[in-house]
Structures are given as structure tokens and as C-alpha cells.
Write a protein that holds these residues in place. Sequence first.
Motif, PDB file in Angstrom:
ATOM      1  N   SER A   1     -37.543  24.555  59.674  1.00 17.51           N
ATOM      2  CA  SER A   1     -37.312  25.981  59.903  1.00 17.51           C
ATOM      3  C   SER A   1     -35.825  26.299  59.923  1.00 17.51           C
ATOM      4  O   SER A   1     -35.381  27.281  59.320  1.00 17.51           O
ATOM      5  CB  SER A   1     -37.941  26.420  61.223  1.00 17.51           C
ATOM      6  OG  SER A   1     -39.317  26.276  61.176  1.00 17.51           O
ATOM      7  N   PHE A   2     -35.052  25.471  60.605  1.00 13.20           N
ATOM      8  CA  PHE A   2     -33.608  25.684  60.685  1.00 13.20           C
ATOM      9  C   PHE A   2     -32.964  25.634  59.299  1.00 13.20           C
ATOM     10  O   PHE A   2     -32.169  26.504  58.937  1.00 13.20           O
ATOM     11  CB  PHE A   2     -32.964  24.640  61.609  1.00 13.20           C
ATOM     12  CG  PHE A   2     -31.477  24.704  61.620  1.00 13.20           C
ATOM     13  CD1 PHE A   2     -30.813  25.713  62.312  1.00 13.20           C
ATOM     14  CD2 PHE A   2     -30.723  23.765  60.940  1.00 13.20           C
ATOM     15  CE1 PHE A   2     -29.434  25.775  62.314  1.00 13.20           C
ATOM     16  CE2 PHE A   2     -29.345  23.825  60.931  1.00 13.20           C
ATOM     17  CZ  PHE A   2     -28.689  24.838  61.625  1.00 13.20           C
ATOM     18  N   VAL A   3     -33.302  24.630  58.517  1.00 14.93           N
ATOM     19  CA  VAL A   3     -32.720  24.476  57.179  1.00 14.93           C
ATOM     20  C   VAL A   3     -33.116  25.650  56.281  1.00 14.93           C
ATOM     21  O   VAL A   3     -32.274  26.188  55.544  1.00 14.93           O
ATOM     22  CB  VAL A   3     -33.144  23.130  56.556  1.00 14.93           C
ATOM     23  CG1 VAL A   3     -32.802  23.067  55.075  1.00 14.93           C
ATOM     24  CG2 VAL A   3     -32.504  21.976  57.308  1.00 14.93           C
ATOM     25  N   ILE A   4     -34.360  26.069  56.339  1.00 19.09           N
ATOM     26  CA  ILE A   4     -34.828  27.174  55.497  1.00 19.09           C
ATOM     27  C   ILE A   4     -34.144  28.477  55.897  1.00 19.09           C
ATOM     28  O   ILE A   4     -33.653  29.223  55.042  1.00 19.09           O
ATOM     29  CB  ILE A   4     -36.364  27.314  55.571  1.00 19.09           C
ATOM     30  CG1 ILE A   4     -37.043  26.083  54.976  1.00 19.09           C
ATOM     31  CG2 ILE A   4     -36.837  28.578  54.878  1.00 19.09           C
ATOM     32  CD1 ILE A   4     -36.700  25.804  53.541  1.00 19.09           C
ATOM     33  N   LEU A   5     -34.098  28.768  57.180  1.00 15.61           N
ATOM     34  CA  LEU A   5     -33.455  30.005  57.627  1.00 15.61           C
ATOM     35  C   LEU A   5     -31.964  30.010  57.306  1.00 15.61           C
ATOM     36  O   LEU A   5     -31.405  31.042  56.923  1.00 15.61           O
ATOM     37  CB  LEU A   5     -33.699  30.217  59.119  1.00 15.61           C
ATOM     38  CG  LEU A   5     -35.156  30.499  59.497  1.00 15.61           C
ATOM     39  CD1 LEU A   5     -35.312  30.546  61.005  1.00 15.61           C
ATOM     40  CD2 LEU A   5     -35.639  31.781  58.858  1.00 15.61           C
ATOM     41  N   ARG A   6     -31.325  28.872  57.429  1.00 18.50           N
ATOM     42  CA  ARG A   6     -29.904  28.753  57.076  1.00 18.50           C
ATOM     43  C   ARG A   6     -29.699  28.974  55.575  1.00 18.50           C
ATOM     44  O   ARG A   6     -28.755  29.647  55.165  1.00 18.50           O
ATOM     45  CB  ARG A   6     -29.393  27.371  57.492  1.00 18.50           C
ATOM     46  CG  ARG A   6     -27.917  27.219  57.356  1.00 18.50           C
ATOM     47  CD  ARG A   6     -27.462  25.939  58.056  1.00 18.50           C
ATOM     48  NE  ARG A   6     -26.273  25.476  57.393  1.00 18.50           N
ATOM     49  CZ  ARG A   6     -26.099  24.296  56.850  1.00 18.50           C
ATOM     50  NH1 ARG A   6     -27.067  23.407  56.924  1.00 18.50           N
ATOM     51  NH2 ARG A   6     -24.994  23.967  56.265  1.00 18.50           N
ATOM     52  N   SER A   7     -30.598  28.435  54.768  1.00 17.21           N
ATOM     53  CA  SER A   7     -30.501  28.623  53.320  1.00 17.21           C
ATOM     54  C   SER A   7     -30.706  30.085  52.931  1.00 17.21           C
ATOM     55  O   SER A   7     -30.058  30.581  52.014  1.00 17.21           O
ATOM     56  CB  SER A   7     -31.529  27.757  52.603  1.00 17.21           C
ATOM     57  OG  SER A   7     -31.261  26.396  52.813  1.00 17.21           O
ATOM     58  N   ILE A   8     -31.583  30.766  53.632  1.00 18.78           N
ATOM     59  CA  ILE A   8     -31.811  32.187  53.357  1.00 18.78           C
ATOM     60  C   ILE A   8     -30.552  32.980  53.713  1.00 18.78           C
ATOM     61  O   ILE A   8     -30.114  33.845  52.953  1.00 18.78           O
ATOM     62  CB  ILE A   8     -33.031  32.716  54.138  1.00 18.78           C
ATOM     63  CG1 ILE A   8     -34.314  32.097  53.595  1.00 18.78           C
ATOM     64  CG2 ILE A   8     -33.105  34.238  54.055  1.00 18.78           C
ATOM     65  CD1 ILE A   8     -35.529  32.399  54.435  1.00 18.78           C
ATOM     66  N   ARG A   9     -29.960  32.683  54.853  1.00 12.54           N
ATOM     67  CA  ARG A   9     -28.736  33.384  55.266  1.00 12.54           C
ATOM     68  C   ARG A   9     -27.597  33.168  54.286  1.00 12.54           C
ATOM     69  O   ARG A   9     -26.800  34.065  54.058  1.00 12.54           O
ATOM     70  CB  ARG A   9     -28.309  32.937  56.663  1.00 12.54           C
ATOM     71  CG  ARG A   9     -29.045  33.669  57.747  1.00 12.54           C
ATOM     72  CD  ARG A   9     -28.445  33.398  59.104  1.00 12.54           C
ATOM     73  NE  ARG A   9     -29.548  33.159  60.013  1.00 12.54           N
ATOM     74  CZ  ARG A   9     -29.763  32.054  60.698  1.00 12.54           C
ATOM     75  NH1 ARG A   9     -28.931  31.059  60.628  1.00 12.54           N
ATOM     76  NH2 ARG A   9     -30.813  31.939  61.472  1.00 12.54           N
ATOM     77  N   LYS A  10     -27.508  31.984  53.718  1.00 11.43           N
ATOM     78  CA  LYS A  10     -26.451  31.679  52.757  1.00 11.43           C
ATOM     79  C   LYS A  10     -26.796  32.163  51.354  1.00 11.43           C
ATOM     80  O   LYS A  10     -26.036  31.947  50.419  1.00 11.43           O
ATOM     81  CB  LYS A  10     -26.194  30.170  52.704  1.00 11.43           C
ATOM     82  CG  LYS A  10     -25.493  29.627  53.911  1.00 11.43           C
ATOM     83  CD  LYS A  10     -25.191  28.164  53.701  1.00 11.43           C
ATOM     84  CE  LYS A  10     -24.267  27.647  54.758  1.00 11.43           C
ATOM     85  NZ  LYS A  10     -23.842  26.274  54.457  1.00 11.43           N
ATOM     86  N   SER A  11     -27.957  32.765  51.193  1.00 14.37           N
ATOM     87  CA  SER A  11     -28.448  33.257  49.905  1.00 14.37           C
ATOM     88  C   SER A  11     -28.603  32.146  48.877  1.00 14.37           C
ATOM     89  O   SER A  11     -28.451  32.369  47.683  1.00 14.37           O
ATOM     90  CB  SER A  11     -27.522  34.346  49.349  1.00 14.37           C
ATOM     91  OG  SER A  11     -27.502  35.452  50.215  1.00 14.37           O
ATOM     92  N   SER A  12     -28.895  30.951  49.323  1.00 18.39           N
ATOM     93  CA  SER A  12     -29.143  29.851  48.391  1.00 18.39           C
ATOM     94  C   SER A  12     -30.635  29.607  48.184  1.00 18.39           C
ATOM     95  O   SER A  12     -31.018  28.724  47.423  1.00 18.39           O
ATOM     96  CB  SER A  12     -28.461  28.569  48.874  1.00 18.39           C
ATOM     97  OG  SER A  12     -28.981  28.172  50.123  1.00 18.39           O
ATOM     98  N   LEU A  13     -31.465  30.411  48.855  1.00 21.48           N
ATOM     99  CA  LEU A  13     -32.911  30.295  48.710  1.00 21.48           C
ATOM    100  C   LEU A  13     -33.505  31.692  48.770  1.00 21.48           C
ATOM    101  O   LEU A  13     -33.149  32.483  49.649  1.00 21.48           O
ATOM    102  CB  LEU A  13     -33.500  29.419  49.826  1.00 21.48           C
ATOM    103  CG  LEU A  13     -34.990  29.166  49.814  1.00 21.48           C
ATOM    104  CD1 LEU A  13     -35.378  28.339  48.594  1.00 21.48           C
ATOM    105  CD2 LEU A  13     -35.417  28.434  51.070  1.00 21.48           C
ATOM    106  N   GLN A  14     -34.381  31.980  47.831  1.00 17.64           N
ATOM    107  CA  GLN A  14     -35.021  33.291  47.822  1.00 17.64           C
ATOM    108  C   GLN A  14     -36.066  33.349  48.924  1.00 17.64           C
ATOM    109  O   GLN A  14     -36.721  32.349  49.238  1.00 17.64           O
ATOM    110  CB  GLN A  14     -35.676  33.550  46.474  1.00 17.64           C
ATOM    111  CG  GLN A  14     -34.696  33.699  45.351  1.00 17.64           C
ATOM    112  CD  GLN A  14     -35.390  33.952  44.030  1.00 17.64           C
ATOM    113  OE1 GLN A  14     -36.617  33.979  43.953  1.00 17.64           O
ATOM    114  NE2 GLN A  14     -34.611  34.126  42.988  1.00 17.64           N
TER     115      GLN A  14
END
Length: 116
Positions: free
Chosen positions: A17-30
Motif C-alpha cells: 500500500s505504501f509503495v503504491i500510494l507513493r507511486s501515485i503521488r509521484k505520478s509514476s503509476l496511473q
Amino acid sequence: MTLGLQLILVVVALTTSFVILRSIRKSSLQIEESFFWLLFSLLLFVFAIFPNLIIFLAELIGFQSPANFVFLIIIFLLIVNQYNLTKKVSENEIKLRNLVQFIALSQSNENSEKTK
């Protein structure tokens, strides 16, 4: 289900969850593609919190060990995700090939018009 497996499931769920939410914040994951992983981590967390549910389902289906059932569910979900990713890659390759062909035809038409 052992306490060790429960702890591992909680740690993996929270880390995912942490990695996914961080990736969303960095706009590296849709966001659309993050739903699978957030649901996956939620499922792991539910398995860790309610081990009796896992034990019940494992016994109902006929597994000797609830851990084997958990691993089977995880492997199944990852295979489904891999299929969806493969399908998206194939669709993108087809779109890319069509786009390259369109650009090549457009450029050849422009070149032939310039020579006239």
C-alpha cells in the motif's frame, strides 16, 4: 495460520500500500492500474486480521494447510494480473505499429507531393 504468517501478511500488505500510494503521488503509476494492487494489499490485510476466515475456506476447499491456500490465492491473483498486463502490452504494440505505419504513409505522401 501461524502468527509469523499473519505478521508477514500485514507487513507485505502495508508495504504494498505504501509503495503504491507513493507511486501515485509521484505520478509514476496511473490510478486505474493501482486499484489491483490496493485491493491485493487489502486482501492480504484481511487475511492477516481474520485468520479464521482463511482456515474455514481452506478446510472447505480441502487444503491441508491454510498457508497453502493463502499462497494459492496470491499466485492466482498475480497470474490474472500478469494476463491483464500482457493484454495491455499487446494492444499497445498494435496501436504503435498502426501509428508508425500511418506516419510512414503520411511522410511518403508529403514527399511525393513535394517532388511534383
